[in-house]
Design an enzyme around this catalytic site. Structure first.
Site, PDB file in Angstrom:
ATOM      1  N   HIS A  35      51.017 -23.790 -34.236  1.00 37.50           N
ATOM      2  CA  HIS A  35      51.027 -22.510 -33.507  1.00 37.50           C
ATOM      3  C   HIS A  35      52.420 -22.186 -32.962  1.00 37.50           C
ATOM      4  O   HIS A  35      52.557 -21.532 -31.934  1.00 37.50           O
ATOM      5  CB  HIS A  35      49.944 -22.488 -32.422  1.00 37.50           C
ATOM      6  CG  HIS A  35      48.560 -22.457 -33.019  1.00 37.50           C
ATOM      7  ND1 HIS A  35      47.954 -21.289 -33.400  1.00 37.50           N
ATOM      8  CD2 HIS A  35      47.717 -23.456 -33.367  1.00 37.50           C
ATOM      9  CE1 HIS A  35      46.768 -21.574 -33.924  1.00 37.50           C
ATOM     10  NE2 HIS A  35      46.601 -22.885 -33.934  1.00 37.50           N
ATOM     11  N   ALA A 121      39.196 -26.366 -44.062  1.00 32.38           N
ATOM     12  CA  ALA A 121      39.421 -27.705 -43.521  1.00 32.38           C
ATOM     13  C   ALA A 121      40.783 -27.832 -42.850  1.00 32.38           C
ATOM     14  O   ALA A 121      41.183 -28.901 -42.427  1.00 32.38           O
ATOM     15  CB  ALA A 121      39.289 -28.743 -44.630  1.00 32.38           C
ATOM     16  N   GLY A 122      41.518 -26.714 -42.798  1.00 28.49           N
ATOM     17  CA  GLY A 122      42.828 -26.762 -42.150  1.00 28.49           C
ATOM     18  C   GLY A 122      43.916 -27.343 -43.030  1.00 28.49           C
ATOM     19  O   GLY A 122      44.947 -27.791 -42.531  1.00 28.49           O
ATOM     20  N   LEU A 123      43.698 -27.361 -44.345  1.00 27.30           N
ATOM     21  CA  LEU A 123      44.720 -27.900 -45.256  1.00 27.30           C
ATOM     22  C   LEU A 123      45.321 -26.798 -46.132  1.00 27.30           C
ATOM     23  O   LEU A 123      45.959 -27.077 -47.151  1.00 27.30           O
ATOM     24  CB  LEU A 123      44.127 -29.015 -46.135  1.00 27.30           C
ATOM     25  CG  LEU A 123      43.571 -30.243 -45.392  1.00 27.30           C
ATOM     26  CD1 LEU A 123      42.996 -31.247 -46.374  1.00 27.30           C
ATOM     27  CD2 LEU A 123      44.643 -30.914 -44.533  1.00 27.30           C
ATOM     28  N   SER A 126      44.076 -21.553 -48.877  1.00 25.34           N
ATOM     29  CA  SER A 126      44.425 -20.165 -49.193  1.00 25.34           C
ATOM     30  C   SER A 126      45.902 -20.041 -49.576  1.00 25.34           C
ATOM     31  O   SER A 126      46.235 -19.347 -50.543  1.00 25.34           O
ATOM     32  CB  SER A 126      44.055 -19.229 -48.053  1.00 25.34           C
ATOM     33  OG  SER A 126      44.625 -19.662 -46.854  1.00 25.34           O
ATOM     34  N   ASP A 170      52.351 -22.295 -43.818  1.00 29.78           N
ATOM     35  CA  ASP A 170      51.547 -22.799 -44.938  1.00 29.78           C
ATOM     36  C   ASP A 170      52.141 -22.371 -46.276  1.00 29.78           C
ATOM     37  O   ASP A 170      52.215 -23.142 -47.233  1.00 29.78           O
ATOM     38  CB  ASP A 170      50.103 -22.294 -44.827  1.00 29.78           C
ATOM     39  CG  ASP A 170      49.488 -22.613 -43.478  1.00 29.78           C
ATOM     40  OD1 ASP A 170      50.064 -23.453 -42.747  1.00 29.78           O
ATOM     41  OD2 ASP A 170      48.441 -22.028 -43.163  1.00 29.78           O
TER      42      ASP A 170
HETATM   43  C1  GLA Z   1      47.311 -21.672 -39.707  1.00 34.29           C
HETATM   44  C2  GLA Z   1      48.287 -20.569 -40.054  1.00 34.29           C
HETATM   45  C3  GLA Z   1      49.726 -21.031 -39.912  1.00 34.29           C
HETATM   46  C4  GLA Z   1      49.970 -21.712 -38.572  1.00 34.29           C
HETATM   47  C5  GLA Z   1      48.884 -22.742 -38.282  1.00 34.29           C
HETATM   48  C6  GLA Z   1      49.009 -23.324 -36.895  1.00 34.29           C
HETATM   49  O1  GLA Z   1      47.387 -22.686 -40.652  1.00 34.29           O
HETATM   50  O2  GLA Z   1      48.074 -20.106 -41.368  1.00 34.29           O
HETATM   51  O3  GLA Z   1      50.611 -19.953 -40.101  1.00 34.29           O
HETATM   52  O4  GLA Z   1      50.069 -20.773 -37.540  1.00 34.29           O
HETATM   53  O5  GLA Z   1      47.592 -22.189 -38.420  1.00 34.29           O
HETATM   54  O6  GLA Z   1      50.200 -24.018 -36.791  1.00 34.29           O
END
Ligand code: GLA
Length: 377
Positions: A35, A121-123, A126, A170
């Site tokens: 963030h 899953a936060g990886l 997308s 990302d």
């Molecule tokens: C998601 C967003 C990123 C980043 C993270 C948190 O993955 O796509 O741009 O802000 O959250 O670090």
């Protein structure tokens, strides 16, 4: 069978010929710096050995036909008539829409797509699909490949087509990842510096088996809170607020805004400190910063989740774990840990059992290798 062989084989089955090219773009795990990207700050992700793969060939018209091996519906659209819909296809259309808007003369193509970055899953499944798509269009339409430019195309697709106000992390790591290294990214200049993982340690992804849903609004809300903090200080982003300025005026901020800003400022400092620790090969210091990052995301930024917190506490109890934290956007999905490579099997066993006992969920823990960013094979 590798995913590369699989997409090639499925392409051959469908089109009775070899694909003209195969592209791959990885997901990511973020070691530290969450963030911070949309605050023009610092992040340190690595591209992982899980990716989106597309086998394709050009078409002579202006249509894109894409068959997913993972979803039943095929994607078919004309580059002259793109309509918004929902699901994985939006990342593909969004990238086409941005490239077209930028004035690129796009050609159609057709192919087969698959991937093994778990969704939600936060990886960054997308971003992987966006960058694989960008790689496909750039190859087929003769657009020069520049990692930072293409990362921005992916981000814009997500911001303007999908409606997720994500930062650049990302897409940047999926475009520019370097094998064996984490990448320090300055999200203002988009300058990248490859930083080696400390010797004798491995990066472990800790999938909590929880998945985030409908968190776009919570994410966009955090972003707006950071913007209002920046506005209070009269700067364009929190990157430009020093900790002295923050301390001097923190009391004047609304409590929630103060907490959000506090996280961003301290997370930027931790990320830069992590670079120094990694340059010294100091796994203990890096691990300590990871634990601190988790606490800040949990308590000040409030983007962790029960599964993520339980997982970090389970990891912390194992002596061979240097540090652990939630990774990425948060709420659910994966945490990341830095672990002594000689004890990694034991670590996996203990943490899997203790997490399962604490939550009744079956987690998935795996060592991940840092890979290169998006490429044409
Ligand atoms: C998601 C967003 C990123 C980043 C993270 C948190 O993955 O796509 O741009 O802000 O959250 O670090």
């Amino acid at each position: 069978m590798s995913l590369q062989s699989l997409v090639i084989e499925k392409f051959k089955e469908r089109y009775q010929t070899d694909p003209s090219l195969v592209v791959r773009a990885p997901g990511r795990v973020n070691l530290i710096g969450d963030h911070t990207d949309y605050n023009d700050g610092f992040v340190m992700p690595l591209a992982i050995d899980r990716a989106a793969w597309i086998a394709l060939r050009p078409r002579s018209d202006r249509e894109v036909h894409l068959h997913s091996l993972d979803y039943p519906e095929a994607l078919t659209f004309s580059l002259d008539d793109m309509q918004k819909g929902s699901g994985w296809a939006e990342y593909v259309k969004g990238v086409a829409w941005v490239l077209k808007k930028q004035g690129h003369a796009l050609s159609g193509w057709e192919g087969v797509v698959t991937g093994n970055v778990p969704m939600g899953a936060g990886l960054s499944s997308s971003a992987a699909l966006e960058l694989a798509t960008a790689r496909a269009f750039s190859a087929v339409s003769g657009i020069d490949w520049d990692a930072a430019t293409m990362a921005q195309v992916g981000q814009q697709a997500e911001n303007e087509w999908v409606g997720m106000e994500c930062g650049i992390m990302d897409q940047m790591i999926s475009a520019a990842g370097q094998s064996g290294h984490a990448l320090l990214i300055d999200c203002r200049s988009l300058e990248t510096t490859a930083v080696p993982i400390p010797q004798g340690t491995v990066v472990v992804v800790l999938d909590t088996a929880t998945r985030r849903e409908l968190v776009t609004s919570a994410y966009n809300e955090r972003r707006a809170q950071c913007e209002s903090a920046a506005q209070f200080f009269g700067v364009t982003s929190l990157r430009d607020v020093t900790s002295e300025q923050f301390q001097a005026h923190a009391a004047e901020l609304a409590p929630l805004i103060r907490q959000r800003a506090q996280h961003v400022l301290t997370e930027n400092a931790r990320t830069l400190a992590a670079v120094e620790a990694m340059k010294q090969g100091d796994a203990h210091q890096l691990g300590k910063l990871m634990y601190e990052s988790h606490k800040s995301l949990r308590d000040d930024f409030e983007v962790s989740g029960d599964g993520l917190n339980a997982m970090v506490e389970c990891a912390r109890k194992v002596p061979s774990c240097y540090g652990a934290r939630m990774t990425g956007g948060g709420f659910a999905g994966c945490a990341v840990a830095l672990v002594d490579q000689d004890d990694v099997e034991n670590f996996r066993k203990i943490v899997s059992a203790s997490y399962q006992e604490a939550t009744q969920l079956t987690p998935n823990l795996y060592v991940c290798e840092a890979t290169n960013g998006a490429e044409v094979l």
